[in-house]
Design an enzyme around this catalytic site. Structure first.
Site, short mmCIF file in Angstrom:
data_model
loop_
_atom_site.label_atom_id
_atom_site.label_comp_id
_atom_site.label_asym_id
_atom_site.label_seq_id
_atom_site.Cartn_x
_atom_site.Cartn_y
_atom_site.Cartn_z
N LEU A 21 12.66 -13.37 -9.85
CA LEU A 21 12.93 -11.95 -10.04
C LEU A 21 14.33 -11.69 -10.56
O LEU A 21 14.54 -10.87 -11.46
CB LEU A 21 12.72 -11.20 -8.72
CG LEU A 21 11.29 -11.10 -8.19
CD1 LEU A 21 11.29 -10.54 -6.77
CD2 LEU A 21 10.43 -10.24 -9.10
N ASP A 40 24.16 -17.13 -8.79
CA ASP A 40 23.17 -17.97 -8.11
C ASP A 40 23.86 -19.22 -7.57
O ASP A 40 24.53 -19.94 -8.32
CB ASP A 40 22.04 -18.38 -9.06
CG ASP A 40 20.78 -18.74 -8.28
OD1 ASP A 40 20.81 -19.73 -7.51
OD2 ASP A 40 19.77 -18.04 -8.43
N ASN A 99 19.55 -9.31 -4.78
CA ASN A 99 18.26 -9.96 -4.95
C ASN A 99 18.16 -11.31 -4.24
O ASN A 99 17.06 -11.75 -3.91
CB ASN A 99 17.98 -10.13 -6.45
CG ASN A 99 16.77 -11.01 -6.72
OD1 ASN A 99 15.64 -10.59 -6.57
ND2 ASN A 99 17.02 -12.26 -7.09
N SER A 151 10.97 -5.84 1.49
CA SER A 151 9.72 -6.59 1.36
C SER A 151 8.63 -5.90 2.15
O SER A 151 8.90 -5.26 3.18
CB SER A 151 9.90 -8.02 1.87
OG SER A 151 8.66 -8.69 1.96
N TYR A 164 12.36 -13.12 8.35
CA TYR A 164 12.37 -12.51 7.01
C TYR A 164 12.05 -11.02 7.10
O TYR A 164 12.72 -10.19 6.47
CB TYR A 164 11.35 -13.24 6.15
CG TYR A 164 11.30 -12.82 4.70
CD1 TYR A 164 12.29 -13.23 3.80
CD2 TYR A 164 10.25 -12.06 4.22
CE1 TYR A 164 12.22 -12.88 2.46
CE2 TYR A 164 10.17 -11.70 2.88
CZ TYR A 164 11.17 -12.11 2.01
OH TYR A 164 11.10 -11.77 0.68
N ALA A 167 15.01 -9.08 8.47
CA ALA A 167 16.09 -8.93 7.50
C ALA A 167 15.74 -7.91 6.43
O ALA A 167 16.57 -7.06 6.06
CB ALA A 167 16.38 -10.29 6.86
N LYS A 168 14.51 -7.96 5.95
CA LYS A 168 14.12 -7.09 4.85
C LYS A 168 14.03 -5.62 5.25
O LYS A 168 14.41 -4.74 4.47
CB LYS A 168 12.79 -7.57 4.25
CG LYS A 168 12.91 -8.87 3.47
CD LYS A 168 13.94 -8.75 2.36
CE LYS A 168 13.92 -9.89 1.38
NZ LYS A 168 14.94 -9.75 0.32
#
Length: 303
Positions: A21, A40, A99, A151, A164, A167-168
Site C-alpha cells: 500500500l 521504509d 502506513n 483496519s 493488531y 493498535a488499529k
C-alpha cells in the site's frame, strides 16, 4: 467535472512505502506532483531485520517516471529523524501518511509480551512519533493533512489479532482527537481501513480474491484525503477492491432510569432488549452529542 487533485510544491511523507500500500500511495502522490519522502525500514512483515533496498527501489521508480523523491530508512519509532529528513530534503512538510505496519498474529492465550509490544510500537508509537514531529511545522504554516491507517480488524475484531486490532482502533481514537485539535490550524486528519493484496495479507485472503485487491485501488482515496481539495476531517473510511465507504458509530437510544432512585441488575435484565434495540439509532458526532440521551434522562428526573 471535478477539479484536478494536484500537489505542486507540496511535500508528502509516506511511511512503510517500500512495498504494498505504501508504495502505491507514494507513486500516486508523485504522479500528482508531490515531492515524496519514501520511508521504509526494510524489515520483515513481523518487524525483523532491515534493508535500504525497498525504499530505494520505490524512489528509483518515482524518479524514472519524472517525479521527485528521497528515501528514508529510519524506523517509524524514530519519527523525528524521518521528519528532519523531509525538511532537509525539501524544506517543508504538508502531508503525513502513517502506513507502516507489521503483524504478529497469535491467539491471545499464546501471545507473549514481545508480540504485543512490537505491534504497539510500530503501529501506535510509530504513528505518534512521526505525526508529533511533523505537527509543529503543520501548525506554523496553518496547513496539513494527516492520514492514519486503521483496519477492519480494529473496527470489528479479528481472530488472532488482539494486538493488531488494539493498535488499529487506537489510531482512530488518535485521529478523532487530532482532528479536533488541528482544525483551527487547517490540519485535517482522517483514517482509512484498507483491504489490499500485500505481503501482510498474502495467505490470509483466498487467492482468487487476493489477485484482485490491488493496492492501487486504495491509493486514490489516500491521495484525495491528502489534498487541499479535501475538507473532510475525523473520518474513517473502509476501502478496497475499488469500493469506498464511510464508517460511523451507531448507538441505541437506550433506556433511562431514575438517577435518584437508582436501579438494579434485575432492572437492566428486564430492559435488556430495549437497551440493545437500534430502531431509530443515534449517530453521535462528538462528545457533546454522545451525552445527549444521558443529559435528557437527567432533566427528565430533575426536581
Amino acid at each position: 467535472m471535478s477539479e484536478s487533485v494536484q500537489f505542486q510544491d507540496k511535500v508528502v511523507i509516506v511511511t512503510g512505502a517500500g512495498g504494498g500500500l505504501g508504495r502505491a500511495h507514494a507513486l500516486l502522490f508523485a504522479r500528482h506532483g508531490a515531492k515524496v519522502l519514501v520511508n521504509d525500514l526494510g524489515g520483515s512483515t513481523q518487524g525483523e531485520g532491515a534493508s535500504a533496498s525497498a525504499a530505494d527501489r520505490v524512489v528509483a521508480e518515482i524518479r524514472e517516471a519524472g517525479g521527485i523523491a528521497e528515501a528514508n530508512h529510519d524506523s517509524v519509532t524514530d519519527g523525528d529523524k524521518i521528519v528532519q529528513n523531509a525538511l532537509d530534503a525539501f524544506g517543508r512538510i504538508d502531508v503525513v501518511v502513517n502506513n507502516a505496519g507489521i503483524l504478529r498474529d497469535k491467539t491471545f492465550h499464546k501471545m507473549d509480551d514481545s508480540d504485543w509490544d512490537l505491534v504497539y510500537r510500530v503501529h501506535v508509537e510509530g504513528a505518534y512519533k512521526v505525526t508529533r514531529a511533523a505537527w509543529p511545522h503543520l501548525r506554523e504554516q496553518s496547513y496539513g493533512r494527516v492520514i492514519f491507517t486503521a483496519s477492519t480488524s480494529g473496527i470489528y475484531g479479528n481472530f488472532g489479532q488482539s494486538n493488531y486490532g488494539m493498535a488499529k482502533l487506537g489510531l482512530y481514537g488518535l485521529t478523532r482527537t487530532l482532528a479536533l485539535e488541528g482544525r483551527k490550524n487547517n490540519i485535517l486528519v482522517n483514517a482509512i481501513a484498507p483491504t489490499g493484496a500485500t505481503r501482510m495479507t498474502e495467505g490470509l485472503i483466498p487467492p482468487h480474491v487476493f489477485e484482485r485487491l490491488k493496492p492501487e485501488l486504495v491509493s486514490p482515496l489516500v491521495v484525495y484525503l491528502g489534498s487541499e481539495a479535501c475538507q473532510e476531517t475525523s473520518g474513517l473510511f473502509e476501502v478496497g477492491g475499488g469500493w469506498i465507504g464511510k464508517t460511523r458509530w451507531e448507538r441505541s437510544l437506550g433506556v433511562g432510569f431514575d438517577p435518584e432512585a437508582g436501579f438494579s441488575p434485575e432492572d437492566v435484565a428486564a430492559h435488556w432488549q430495549q437497551i440493545c434495540d437500534f430502531e431509530g439509532a443515534a449517530h453521535p458526532r462528538d462528545n457533546i452529542e454522545a451525552l445527549k440521551e444521558m443529559m435528557a434522562n437527567l432533566q427528565k428526573y430533575s426536581l
